[in-house]
Design a protein around this motif. Structure first.
Motif, PDB file in Angstrom:
ATOM      1  N   TYR A  37       0.635  -1.501  -0.232  1.00 27.44           N
ATOM      2  CA  TYR A  37      -0.017  -0.271  -0.357  1.00 27.44           C
ATOM      3  C   TYR A  37       1.040   1.406  -0.351  1.00 27.44           C
ATOM      4  O   TYR A  37       0.912   2.347  -0.645  1.00 27.44           O
ATOM      5  N   TYR A  38       2.314   1.412   1.311  1.00 28.51           N
ATOM      6  CA  TYR A  38       2.559   2.416   1.064  1.00 28.51           C
ATOM      7  C   TYR A  38       3.192   2.710  -0.252  1.00 28.51           C
ATOM      8  O   TYR A  38       3.794   4.102  -0.952  1.00 28.51           O
ATOM      9  N   ARG A  39       3.994   1.262  -0.937  1.00 27.88           N
ATOM     10  CA  ARG A  39       4.346   1.344  -2.573  1.00 27.88           C
ATOM     11  C   ARG A  39       3.141   2.614  -3.449  1.00 27.88           C
ATOM     12  O   ARG A  39       3.976   2.991  -3.909  1.00 27.88           O
ATOM     13  N   LEU A  40       2.173   1.754  -3.274  1.00 31.15           N
ATOM     14  CA  LEU A  40       1.221   1.838  -4.087  1.00 31.15           C
ATOM     15  C   LEU A  40       1.415   3.385  -4.050  1.00 31.15           C
ATOM     16  O   LEU A  40       1.032   4.128  -5.156  1.00 31.15           O
ATOM     17  N   LYS A  41       1.454   4.343  -2.933  1.00 32.32           N
ATOM     18  CA  LYS A  41       1.031   5.770  -2.735  1.00 32.32           C
ATOM     19  C   LYS A  41       2.166   6.544  -2.604  1.00 32.32           C
ATOM     20  O   LYS A  41       2.653   7.720  -3.103  1.00 32.32           O
ATOM     21  N   GLY A  42       3.378   6.146  -3.663  1.00 34.08           N
ATOM     22  CA  GLY A  42       4.543   6.257  -4.079  1.00 34.08           C
ATOM     23  C   GLY A  42       5.861   6.196  -3.287  1.00 34.08           C
ATOM     24  O   GLY A  42       6.949   7.097  -3.266  1.00 34.08           O
ATOM     25  N   GLU A  44       8.954   5.181  -0.882  1.00 35.34           N
ATOM     26  CA  GLU A  44      10.017   5.005  -0.932  1.00 35.34           C
ATOM     27  C   GLU A  44       9.639   3.362   0.169  1.00 35.34           C
ATOM     28  O   GLU A  44      10.047   4.013   1.805  1.00 35.34           O
ATOM     29  N   THR A  45       9.636   2.458   0.269  1.00 36.99           N
ATOM     30  CA  THR A  45       9.471   1.581   1.236  1.00 36.99           C
ATOM     31  C   THR A  45      10.279   0.279   1.746  1.00 36.99           C
ATOM     32  O   THR A  45      11.110  -0.047   0.491  1.00 36.99           O
ATOM     33  N   PHE A  46      10.542   0.111   2.802  1.00 35.84           N
ATOM     34  CA  PHE A  46      11.585  -0.281   3.368  1.00 35.84           C
ATOM     35  C   PHE A  46      10.500  -1.454   4.351  1.00 35.84           C
ATOM     36  O   PHE A  46      10.422  -1.515   5.482  1.00 35.84           O
ATOM     37  N   PHE A  47      10.676  -3.223   3.261  1.00 39.43           N
ATOM     38  CA  PHE A  47       9.856  -4.031   3.949  1.00 39.43           C
ATOM     39  C   PHE A  47      10.672  -4.772   4.648  1.00 39.43           C
ATOM     40  O   PHE A  47      11.526  -5.857   3.927  1.00 39.43           O
TER      41      PHE A  47
END
Ligand code: MSP
Length: 642
Positions: A37-42, A44-47
Motif C-alpha cells: 500500500y505504501y509503495r502504491l502511494k509512491g 519509498e518503502t523498506f519491508f
C-alpha cells in the motif's frame, strides 16, 4: 512519518523452534499488504522480516533433536524464507539474528545504553519461562508456578545479570502514549499497555549466564560469561537491519512506520522497545499494531492437539490471494478469529465470486455484445453523477481505515462500492436501453461500472496484487502509483479501451471439495452454539422482563480476565448497580463512561469471578464484532424500554 516520506514496515522475527503456521502467515500478510500500500502511494518503502534464532528456547529445541543450534536454526530459518518467497511476500530484507552485522549492532547498542548510565550489574532472582523467554515475579505466577502467559512451568533463576533501568522510563512511556494517540493500535490494546505500565515497571534483566547461545557482551565490557537476553537481541533487529552500528546507509528509513505484532508480544514492543530506543536517543515508531490470535473451532492451535493450520496447504487448496483476502476480511484487527475452511469457502464464493468476479464478467459480456469490447468513459460523468458521488463518498475516508489497520472495514467499504456498481446495472438495465435504441446510454452504464471496478481494483491491489494486475490488464491499465494518482487521488476516469476477455477469476468452490476434513468441534462447544428453537411468548411474558436505559458512570477492567469489565451503572435508582459484562475485547473502559446502554434490570443478581453482577447489558454479536444496544437519543437513566 519519517524524513523523505519513506515507509518502514516490519513483522516480528519468528522463532526457529517451530515451522511456519497460520499465525505467522497472518502477521506477514498484513505487513506485506501495508508495504504494498505504501509503495502504491509512491512512498519509498523498506519491508523487513526474518528469524529470531538465539536464546535458551532455541538452544534447548536444537539439543533435544541432537543438533547444533546454528545448523538447526539454518534449517528452520530456510523454511520461513522459502514460504515467504512462495507466498510472494515483498520483503526487502530477511534478517537473521545470527547475522554478523546484527550481532555487531546489538553490541554497539548495549555499549551505548551502558555509557548512557542505563545499564548496571546486579543479581537476578525470580522466575523464568523458557517458552515465552520472559521473567516473572513470584506474585505474577499462576498457581504458584505456571507462566501467566502460556501456563507452562517456570524455573527459579538466580544469577548475576546486567539490568536495564526500565523503571526510569515509566513516566516517559506514559507521556508517549498520551501525546501520541495512535502510537499503539488498536485503542483497546493500547489501554491494556497503559494500565500495565501504570502498575509500575521493574528494571529488566538483560543478560543471562546459564547458557551461551546468544550475542556476547561487547569485548570492552570484559565479561565473557554473559550473553544478551534474547528479547534485547531480537528487538534490536529493527534497527540493525537498517545498518545500525555497522553500515548505517538505510537508517533514514527509521523510525518504523508500522511494527506489526501479535497481541502476545505487544508488551515487548510497546514498553521495552520504546524504552530501549529512548535510551539510544532514537525516535520512536509511528505505530505498534497488535493483532489477535487465530483459533480453530474456538480452541488454541497446538501441535499436540493436531489442529494447527498449515498456511501452505490452505493457499495450495484455495488460492493464495483468496486466502489473503479471507485473513484480512474475516476478523476485525486486534480481535481473535476462528479459522474454518467453510468460512473461507463462503468468502470466496460470495464476496469474491458473486460480487467482485461477477461484476467483471458482466462488463465483459455486455461490452462484447454492445460494442465489440469497446469501453468508453465519454458520457459517464454527464449521466451518472449520482453513482459517482456515492462512490466518492465511500472512498473519501477509506484509506484512514487501512492506515489504522482496520483491514476488515476497509474491505467492507470497498465491497459497498461494488454494490453500487451492481445496483447501477440493475437500475439502468443497459439491455433495455439497447432494445430502445439508446446505445450511448447503455455504454455509459458499462463505462460507469468499468470505472468503479478500476477504482476498487487499485485499492484492493495491496491485498490481492496478482488478481488486481489481471483485472487491470483486462481494463487496459496497470496498477501502479501513476494509476493510483489518476484514479484515486485525482478521481479521473479511465481512458477508452478495448476490454480483454479473461477466464473467471474466482471459480466456485463446492464445500464437498474440502481437502482437509475440519477437526470436529468439541461437543460442549457445539452444544453452546446450538440455537434454541424460537418459541412464541405472550405480551405479558415479554413484560416480565424489565428493560431499562442505564448510564455508565464508571468502567474498569477486571484483573486477570480477558473478557470482563466492571461497570457502575445509573438506573435512576437510589444506588448505582454493579454490572460485570463480557465486553472487554470490544470496548475500552474509557470509551464507555457517560454512554447509555440498555439493561435487563430484573435479572437475579449473580456472582462472576467473585463479584456481584446486578444486571445484564443488551448487545448484538456476529462474526464482525459486538455492538451494545443504545438509545438513539439520550434518555433519562431508568427510562423503561419496551
Ligand atoms: N521471536 C518472537 C518475536 C520477536 S520480534 C522482535 C516471537 N516469535 S514467534 O514465532 O513465537 O511468534 C511470532 C508471531 O506469531 C507473534 O506475533 C505471534 O503473535 C504470532 N502468532 C503465533 N501464533 C498465532 C496464532 N495462532 N494466531 C495469530 N498469530 C499468532 O514471538
Amino acid at each position: 512519518m519519517n524524513k523523505n516520506n519513506k515507509a518502514y514496515v516490519t513483522t516480528p522475527i519468528y522463532y526457529v523452534n517451530d515451522v511456519p503456521h497460520i499465525g505467522h502467515a497472518y502477521t506477514t500478510i498484513i505487513a506485506d499488504t501495508m508495504a504494498r500500500y505504501y509503495r502504491l502511494k509512491g512512498r519509498e518503502t523498506f519491508f523487513l522480516t526474518g528469524t529470531d534464532e538465539h536464546g535458551q528456547k532455541i538452544e534447548e529445541a536444537a539439543k533435544s533433536r541432537g543438533r547444533e543450534p546454528q545448523e538447526y536454526a539454518d534449517e528452520i530459518s530456510g523454511k520461513f524464507k522459502a514460504l515467504w518467497d512462495e507466498f510472494d511476500i515483498s520483503y526487502d530484507k530477511f534478517i537473521r539474528t545470527t547475522d554478523a552485522d546484527h550481532k555487531k549492532g546489538v553490541q554497539k547498542a548495549f555499549k551505548a545504553m551502558f555509557d548512557k548510565g542505563d545499564i548496571y550489574k546486579g543479581e537476578y532472582e525470580d522466575y523464568y519461562c523458557v517458552s515465552c523467554e520472559t521473567f516473572f515475579t513470584e506474585t505474577q505466577l499462576m498457581d504458584g508456578e505456571g507462566c501467566p502467559d502460556c501456563g507452562k512451568p517456570t524455573k527459579l533463576v538466580k544469577e548475576e545479570s546486567y539490568f536495564f533501568k526500565l523503571s526510569d522510563y515509566q513516566e516517559k512511556l506514559l507521556k508517549w502514549y498520551s501525546d501520541d494517540e495512535q502510537c499503539v493500535l488498536p485503542k483497546g490494546k493500547k489501554n491494556e499497555v497503559i494500565s500495565f505500565v501504570k502498575q509500575g515497571l521493574r528494571d529488566l534483566s538483560i543478560t543471562r549466564t546459564s547458557f551461551d547461545w546468544g550475542v556476547k557482551l561487547p569485548e570492552e565490557m570484559n565479561d565473557p560469561k554473559h550473553v544478551m537476553y534474547v528479547w534485547l537481541d531480537a528487538l534490536l533487529n529493527y534497527v540493525t537491519a537498517l545498518g545500525y552500528g555497522t553500515d548505517e546507509k538505510n537508517m533514514d528509513f527509521w523510525p518504523a512506520t508500522m511494527h506489526l505484532v501479535g497481541k502476545d508480544i505487544l508488551r515487548f514492543h510497546a514498553i521495552y522497545w520504546p524504552a530501549f530506543l529512548m535510551s539510544l536517543d532514537l525516535p520512536l515508531p509511528t505505530h505498534v499494531a497488535a493483532h489477535g490470535w487465530w483459533t480453530r473451532n474456538g480452541e488454541k492451535m497446538s501441535k499436540s492437539k493436531g489442529n494447527v493450520v498449515n498456511p501452505k496447504e490452505i493457499a495450495d487448496a484455495y488460492g493464495l490471494e483468496n486466502f489473503r483476502y479471507f485473513l484480512l476480511r474475516e476478523v476485525p484487527f486486534g480481535q481473535d478469529g476462528d479459522f474454518s475452511q467453510k468460512a473461507l469457502i463462503d468468502r470466496i464464493n460470495s464476496d469474491l465470486g458473486n460480487e467482485f468476479g461477477n461484476l467483471l464478467n458482466r462488463i465483459i459480456g455486455m461490452s462484447g455484445k454492445y460494442s465489440e469490447g469497446n469501453v468508453t468513459s465519454k458520457d459517464v460523468k454527464a449521466l451518472h453523477v449520482k453513482e459517482l458521488d456515492e462512490v466518492e463518498a465511500i472512498l473519501e475516508n477509506i484509506e484512514d481505515r487501512l492506515n489504522l489497520l482496520q483491514t476488515n472495514r476497509y474491505l467492507e467499504d470497498l465491497w459497498k462500492v461494488l454494490t453500487i456498481a451492481n445496483g447501477a446495472i440493475t437500475a439502468h438495465e443497459p439491455w433495455s436501453k439497447i432494445k430502445n435504441g439508446d446505445k450511448d446510454g447503455a455504454l455509459a452504464v458499462v463505462g460507469l461500472v468499468a470505472n468503479i471496478l478500476a477504482r476498487v481494483t487499485v485499492l484492493v491491489s495491496p491485498v490481492m496484487p496478482k488478481t488486481a494486475t489481471k483485472i487491470a490488464s483486462a481494463l487496459g491499465f496497470e496498477v501502479n502509483t501513476e494509476s493510483y494518482t489518476k484514479l484515486i487521488e485525482k478521481k479521473e476516469l479511465l481512458s477508452d479501451f478495448v476490454i480483454e476477455k479473461i477466464p473467471p477469476l474466482f471459480p466456485r468452490i463446492e464445500e464437498e471439495a474440502l481437502e482437509t476434513p475440519e477437526p470436529a468441534p468439541k461437543p460442549e462447544k457445539k452444544k453452546k452454539k446450538e440455537k434454541k428453537a424460537e418459541s412464541i411468548i405472550t405480551i405479558d411474558q415479554f413484560f416480565e422482563t424489565s428493560l431499562k436505559i442505564g448510564t455508565i458512570l464508571e468502567a474498569e477492567e477486571v484483573p486477570k480476565s480477558d473478557r470482563l469489565l466492571k461497570l457502575k451503572v445509573d438506573l435512576g435508582e437510589e444506588k448505582t448497580r454493579q454490572v460485570i459484562a463480557g465486553i472487554k475485547e470490544y470496548y475500552a473502559p474509557a470509551d464507555l463512561v457517560n454512554t447509555q446502554v440498555c439493561i435487563v434490570a430484573n435479572l437475579k443478581p449473580a456472582k462472576i469471578m467473585g463479584m456481584l453482577s446486578e444486571g445484564m447489558l443488551l448487545a448484538a454479536k456476529d462474526k464482525n464484532g459486538l455492538s451494545l444496544m443504545r438509545p438513539e437519543a439520550p434518555k433519562k437513566s431508568g427510562t423503561a424500554v419496551g
